[in-house]
Design a protein around this motif. Structure first.
Motif, PDB file in Angstrom:
ATOM      1  N   THR A   6       0.845  -1.213   0.000  1.00 14.36           N
ATOM      2  CA  THR A   6       0.000   0.000   0.000  1.00 14.36           C
ATOM      3  C   THR A   6       0.874   1.255   0.000  1.00 14.36           C
ATOM      4  OG1 THR A   6      -0.122   0.306   2.410  1.00 14.36           O
ATOM      5  CG2 THR A   6      -1.752  -1.189   1.431  1.00 14.36           C
ATOM      6  N   HIS A   7       0.330   2.324  -0.552  1.00 14.33           N
ATOM      7  CA  HIS A   7       1.013   3.622  -0.579  1.00 14.33           C
ATOM      8  C   HIS A   7       0.170   4.671   0.137  1.00 14.33           C
ATOM      9  CE1 HIS A   7       4.103   2.422  -3.577  1.00 14.33           C
ATOM     10  NE2 HIS A   7       3.179   1.534  -3.871  1.00 14.33           N
ATOM     11  N   SER A   8       0.850   5.640   0.739  1.00 14.99           N
ATOM     12  CA  SER A   8       0.189   6.730   1.463  1.00 14.99           C
ATOM     13  C   SER A   8       0.676   8.069   0.907  1.00 14.99           C
ATOM     14  CB  SER A   8       0.518   6.646   2.953  1.00 14.99           C
ATOM     15  OG  SER A   8       1.841   7.112   3.192  1.00 14.99           O
ATOM     16  N   SER A  11       4.313   8.879  -0.113  1.00 12.78           N
ATOM     17  CA  SER A  11       4.781   8.834  -1.512  1.00 12.78           C
ATOM     18  C   SER A  11       3.608   9.217  -2.402  1.00 12.78           C
ATOM     19  CB  SER A  11       5.415   7.479  -1.867  1.00 12.78           C
ATOM     20  OG  SER A  11       4.481   6.412  -1.844  1.00 12.78           O
ATOM     21  N   ASP A  12       3.173   8.316  -3.275  1.00 17.57           N
ATOM     22  CA  ASP A  12       2.164   8.713  -4.262  1.00 17.57           C
ATOM     23  C   ASP A  12       0.781   8.111  -4.011  1.00 17.57           C
ATOM     24  OD1 ASP A  12       3.053   6.208  -4.876  1.00 17.57           O
ATOM     25  OD2 ASP A  12       3.313   6.563  -7.003  1.00 17.57           O
ATOM     26  N   GLY A  13       0.440   7.948  -2.733  1.00 14.22           N
ATOM     27  CA  GLY A  13      -0.938   7.609  -2.388  1.00 14.22           C
ATOM     28  C   GLY A  13      -1.666   8.864  -1.944  1.00 14.22           C
ATOM     29  N   ASP A  36       5.632   2.669   0.930  1.00 18.01           N
ATOM     30  CA  ASP A  36       5.805   3.870   0.110  1.00 18.01           C
ATOM     31  C   ASP A  36       7.106   3.797  -0.689  1.00 18.01           C
ATOM     32  OD1 ASP A  36       3.578   5.702   0.429  1.00 18.01           O
ATOM     33  OD2 ASP A  36       4.061   5.645   2.565  1.00 18.01           O
ATOM     34  N   HIS A  37       7.106   4.432  -1.861  1.00 19.12           N
ATOM     35  CA  HIS A  37       8.306   4.502  -2.689  1.00 19.12           C
ATOM     36  C   HIS A  37       9.413   5.261  -1.929  1.00 19.12           C
ATOM     37  CE1 HIS A  37       6.120   3.277  -6.353  1.00 19.12           C
ATOM     38  NE2 HIS A  37       5.176   4.125  -5.999  1.00 19.12           N
ATOM     39  N   ASP A  38      10.569   4.638  -1.780  1.00 23.60           N
ATOM     40  CA  ASP A  38      11.792   5.296  -1.272  1.00 23.60           C
ATOM     41  C   ASP A  38      11.688   5.889   0.126  1.00 23.60           C
ATOM     42  OD1 ASP A  38      12.622   4.802  -3.871  1.00 23.60           O
ATOM     43  OD2 ASP A  38      12.459   6.896  -4.527  1.00 23.60           O
ATOM     44  N   HIS A 247      -2.533  -0.347  -3.393  1.00 24.36           N
ATOM     45  CA  HIS A 247      -3.451   0.775  -3.160  1.00 24.36           C
ATOM     46  C   HIS A 247      -2.701   2.121  -3.206  1.00 24.36           C
ATOM     47  CE1 HIS A 247      -6.728   2.982  -1.084  1.00 24.36           C
ATOM     48  NE2 HIS A 247      -5.765   3.555  -0.400  1.00 24.36           N
ATOM     49  N   HIS A 248      -3.232   3.064  -4.000  1.00 28.82           N
ATOM     50  CA  HIS A 248      -2.705   4.437  -4.058  1.00 28.82           C
ATOM     51  C   HIS A 248      -3.824   5.448  -3.824  1.00 28.82           C
ATOM     52  CE1 HIS A 248       0.763   2.612  -6.194  1.00 28.82           C
ATOM     53  NE2 HIS A 248       1.388   3.772  -6.195  1.00 28.82           N
ATOM     54  N   GLY A 249      -4.975   5.018  -3.299  1.00 30.42           N
ATOM     55  CA  GLY A 249      -6.097   5.942  -3.123  1.00 30.42           C
ATOM     56  C   GLY A 249      -6.603   6.452  -4.457  1.00 30.42           C
ATOM     57  N   TYR A 251      -5.209   8.016  -6.762  1.00 32.54           N
ATOM     58  CA  TYR A 251      -4.294   7.959  -7.904  1.00 32.54           C
ATOM     59  C   TYR A 251      -4.462   6.663  -8.702  1.00 32.54           C
ATOM     60  CZ  TYR A 251      -2.107  12.046  -5.858  1.00 32.54           C
ATOM     61  OH  TYR A 251      -1.890  13.294  -5.354  1.00 32.54           O
ATOM     62  N   LYS A 252      -4.964   5.623  -8.048  1.00 31.53           N
ATOM     63  CA  LYS A 252      -5.287   4.355  -8.745  1.00 31.53           C
ATOM     64  C   LYS A 252      -6.636   3.898  -8.205  1.00 31.53           C
ATOM     65  CE  LYS A 252      -0.505   2.985  -9.613  1.00 31.53           C
ATOM     66  NZ  LYS A 252       0.541   1.938  -9.525  1.00 31.53           N
ATOM     67  N   PRO A 253      -7.706   4.558  -8.671  1.00 25.28           N
ATOM     68  CA  PRO A 253      -9.008   4.377  -8.028  1.00 25.28           C
ATOM     69  C   PRO A 253      -9.563   2.960  -8.124  1.00 25.28           C
ATOM     70  CG  PRO A 253      -9.152   5.887  -9.918  1.00 25.28           C
ATOM     71  CD  PRO A 253      -7.712   5.531  -9.756  1.00 25.28           C
TER      72      PRO A 253
HETATM   73 FE    FE Z   1       3.310   4.442  -7.058  1.00 24.03          FE
END
Ligand code: FE
Ligand code: AMP
Ligand code: FE
Ligand code: ZN
Length: 280
Positions: A6-8, A11-13, A36-38, A247-249, A251-253
């Protein structure tokens, strides 16, 4: 069930890290990894929220590696924020990303004449973890494109005019740094390597020799056939079968925590198998 990807907003969530455990619990997950990325910056807030809800928070991050022809992402689990070889490398990657964001903003505005500034992109990201999805969101908001996906297809994807390459680790370095920092590395969405079956098998064999512990076979956007094939590949190499929604919220619905597109079901035993791969 669990969700190991999952992303928040770190990063890009689009969801703050402290809200991810509640989304996981609502979906029926006993454990969720923040990847999260990085960045590990969201792990503490997410862990506190998870503890209050009785959900297990698995600390993690996602690394981009140098590869051709596709893209390679490695998920690293059980590395905590603080000091360590991987944590130090993450700081360097974050600085490289800042430089790349400046270049990308200049390219889009000055070369392509698009109405976008670095300040707007950073504001979209909430200050940290800026990436292409935030650029895409600004282009959507300005009416340049109709969706985040269209922004990638027309401007931001590799090969398009607005693309700026990003600093990446070699796979060997990513796996070594993960192991040295007490982490367990897993190949994310393995089909993004864009290799045929024979080449993918060879690549997974090489990565396994370098310390890879698992394959993300049960991925939010994969078909059951994809998942079954990757699970067989994992078994052939003695790797753990893992899975997650990515999951990116907003950004990727199409991808929700725990359930992905509605057909995700990652067994809790995947996490127990990963735990057994932690470096002594
Ligand atoms: Fe991403
Ligand atoms: P960055 O790390 O800034 O290069 O952004 C990478 C993120 O952009 C990925 O994690 C995805 O969320 C998204 N992304 C990359 N390529 C595409 C694409 N072709 N279409 C849609 N989203 C993409
Ligand atoms: Fe990824
Ligand atoms: Zn991801």
């Amino acid at each position: 069930m669990i969700d190991l990807h999952t992303h928040s907003t770190v990063s890009d969530g689009s969801d703050p890290p402290e809200t991810i455990p509640a989304l996981a619990r609502a979906a029926g997950c006993s454990a969720v990894a923040l990847t999260d990325h990085d960045r590990l910056d969201g792990v503490t807030a997410a862990a506190n929220a998870a503890a209050a809800l009785g959900v297990e928070l698995v600390p993690g991050c996602e690394l981009s590696c140098e590869v051709s022809p596709g893209t390679m992402h490695v998920l690293v689990y059980f590395v905590e924020p603080g000091d360590g070889p991987l944590q130090d490398e993450l700081v360097r990657l974050q600085q490289a990303r800042d430089t790349r964001n400046q270049l990308m903003a200049t390219k889009l505005a000055d070369e392509l004449g698009l109405p976008v500034t670095l300040e707007e992109i950073e504001a979209e990201a909430g200050g940290v973890g800026v990436g292409r999805p935030h650029v895409a969101a600004v282009l959507v908001r300005k009416g340049v494109v109709g969706s985040v996906q269209e922004a990638f297809d027309r401007y931001l994807a590799k090969g398009q005019a607005g693309y700026v390459d990003k600093e990446r680790l070699t796979a060997a370095d990513a796996l070594r740094l993960a192991r040295m920092s007490g982490g367990v590395p897993v190949l994310a969405h393995p089909l993004s390597l864009k290799l045929g079956p024979t080449e993918l098998d060879a690549a997974v064999g090489e990565l396994t020799a370098l310390g890879l512990a698992g394959l993300e076979a049960i991925y939010g956007r994969y078909t059951q056939d994809d998942r079954d094939g990757l699970a067989r590949l994992a078994a052939d190499h003695g790797l753990v079968v893992t899975g997650g929604s990515d999951h990116h919220g907003t950004y990727k619905p199409d991808l929700q925590v725990g359930v992905g597109r509605g057909d995700l079901d990652v067994p809790a035993q995947a996490l127990e198998h990963l735990r057994q791969r932690r470096p002594g």
